[in-house]
Design an enzyme around this catalytic site. Structure first.
Site, PDB file in Angstrom:
ATOM      1  CG  ASN A 144      -0.371  -0.115   2.514  1.00  0.00           C
ATOM      2  OD1 ASN A 144       0.782  -0.524   2.636  1.00  0.00           O
ATOM      3  ND2 ASN A 144      -1.115   0.231   3.536  1.00  0.00           N
ATOM      4  CD  GLU A 240       4.125   0.229  13.068  1.00  0.00           C
ATOM      5  OE1 GLU A 240       2.911   0.252  13.379  1.00  0.00           O
ATOM      6  OE2 GLU A 240       4.988   0.868  13.699  1.00  0.00           O
ATOM      7  CB  CYS A 274      -2.483   0.047   8.365  1.00  0.00           C
ATOM      8  SG  CYS A 274      -1.236   1.301   8.621  1.00  0.00           S
ATOM      9  CD  GLU A 447       8.061   1.076  10.873  1.00  0.00           C
ATOM     10  OE1 GLU A 447       7.205   1.640  10.167  1.00  0.00           O
ATOM     11  OE2 GLU A 447       8.726   0.103  10.490  1.00  0.00           O
TER      12      GLU A 447
END
Ligand code: ADP
Length: 470
Positions: A144, A240, A274, A447
């Site tokens: 993505n 993630e 996400c 992150e």
């Protein structure tokens, strides 16, 4: 072949090739090298050999290398953006923003230092806390945001003195390979390696004893497999994963203004984000007006090939996701009322019309699972306590948004949401210095920011008694 693997500083053909499909027409537009197990092993060996020398460089020396790499990427910005649109599908404007955002992160980490902290220093003792690199990082990325998610992993990783084996998703390998081609001329051999697979080398990479850490972005299901593989050698992990972010509209919100912002938060990158808004909760008394606004926005959205500058929404990135989202829409038709879209466009490529669904209950598939497509379920609520409970009633905990005319009220609601990031009156504001990560089953670790930097380093304590002085 144009798009080659990067192993030990060399651009090499794979043992096979992989077709890369443009999701805007469903046709193969490029071929790239595909690695086998031996080539992955070579990449890991090269990363191991080059790591000690890379780690011995001081901060300024590594920074100089990384900034030269950034300059070289920046000089090809438009080429990166167009390649990203072709492999991923997103509109050019969004592709340009992804490249620019990634480069801000790259430069942020190049400049970031993590100096030692002297905990005690006196006549008898010296205790110093500092950070050292972990070793070799595996950077595994999804389809993505192939560029910015790669950079979130490799920028802190390289800056901290680690070496890297990167593995993009098989449907979006090209921007990563282009970055590898540029890095081949700039970084010392073996410091950065790129392997492309056909979803068949992940386990070898994540279970390899020489890999110190895995930075993974992808589905929760694959994240579980990664965690299992990593357990054998207790690797460090940043995961993630998926989300099912609630957007809560408070009863004082300006419906028109908020409808636009929530719509954008749900439909960016055709919903393949996400932390997109995936469930929208609106006070019952505002429901009809809110629905009218988002239906109008859905109908006005220009859906098409991302290379066309007029396009506002592109296709699903791959056929599998296209079919999955269409299936979810079919089920939603039986569980609620579709008030906009609800169909695939009658043209080649993987296009789905922006879809709005209302009158679903909380157990509907579209509400409980992560749609990862341009489909927005709208639910109503009457009490704030109730909507907070409903927003939290999920194993996911990536993000959530609260929309209100009184940000202080928004903050009180946001504090009670079980998520890694709670936004008030904005969304997707992912600055390089702001850590990002999921609560609950949406991930482990962070992150970006200092936390993202520390996550690729080993905290080490030097604890000295000065009794040995001659
Ligand atoms: P999706 O299911 O949407 O394709 P995934 O989470 O499976 O997304 O993919 C994210 C990344 O993880 C991709 O680079 C993919 O190749 C990789 N991957 C897939 N299976 C594994 C695995 N078993 N171990 C490690 N990485 C994997």
């Amino acid at each position: 072949m144009k798009f080659k693997l990067l192993i030990d500083g060399h651009l090499v053909d794979g043992v096979a090739s992989l077709d890369v499909i443009n999701p805007a027409d469903g046709k193969v537009f490029a071929k790239c090298a595909r690695a086998n197990s031996e080539q992955l092993e070579e990449a890991i060996s090269a990363a191991r050999r080059s790591q000690p020398a890379w780690a011995r460089l001081n901060h300024g020396e590594r920074r100089a290398y990384i900034e030269r790499l950034c300059d070289a990427i920046d000089s090809r910005h438009e080429e990166f953006a167009r390649l990203l649109t072709r492999e991923q599908g997103k509109p050019l404007q969004q592709a340009r923003a992804e490249i620019s955002g990634g480069m801000r992160r790259f430069r942020y980490y190049a400049a970031l230092d993590c100096p030692a902290v002297v905990l005690r220093e006196n006549e008898t003792e010296q205790v110093i806390q500092y950070q050292s690199p972990l070793g070799i990082l595996a950077a595994i990325t999804p389809w993505n945001f192939p560029f910015s998610l790669l950079v979130s992993k490799i920028a802190p990783g390289l800056a901290a003195g680690n070496t890297i084996v990167a593995k993009p998703a098989p449907t979006t390998p090209l921007t990563t390979l282009l970055l590898g081609e540029i890095a081949a001329k700039i970084l010392p051999p073996g410091v950065f390696n790129v392997i492309v697979d056909a979803n068949d080398l992940g386990q070898q990479l994540t279970s390899h004893p020489d890999i110190a850490k895995i930075s993974f972005t992808g589905s929760t299901e694959t994240g579980r497999k990664v965690m299992q593989s990593a357990a054998s050698t207790l690797k460090r992990l940043t995961l993630e994963l998926g989300g099912n972010d609630a957007a809560i509209v408070l009863d004082d919100a300006d419906v028109r203004d908020v409808a636009r912002k929530v719509f954008d938060a749900a439909m960016l990158n055709a919903g393949q984000v996400c932390l997109a808004a995936k469930r929208v909760y609106v006070p019952t008394k505002m429901l009809d007006r809110f629905c009218d606004e988002v239906v109008a926005l859905a109908r006005d959205t220009v859906v098409g090939d991302g290379l066309d500058e007029a396009t506002q929404m592109g296709p699903m990135q791959n056929r599998q996701q296209f079919e999955k989202v269409l299936q979810l829409i079919e089920t939603a038709k039986t569980q609620g009322t579709v008030i906009a879209g609800g169909y695939a466009l009658d043209r080649p490529g993987y296009f789905i019309a922006p879809t709005i669904v209302r009158a679903l209950d909380d157990e509907a598939d579209l509400v409980k699972s992560e749609q990862f497509g341009p489909v927005m379920p709208i639910l109503s609520y009457d009490s704030l306590e109730d909507v907070i409970d409903r927003a939290n009633a999920t194993p996911f905990g990536l993000g959530a948004t609260v929309w209100t005319s009184d940000y202080r009220r928004g903050v009180e609601v946001a504090k009670r949401l079980e998520v890694g990031t709670a936004w008030v009156n904005r969304h997707l504001d992912l600055a390089p210095d702001v850590p990002f990560g999921g609560a609950k089953q949406s991930g482990i670790g962070q992150e970006n920011g200092i936390e993202g930097f520390k996550s690729v380093m080993q905290l080490k304590v030097l604890n000295v008694a000065k009794s040995g002085t001659p």
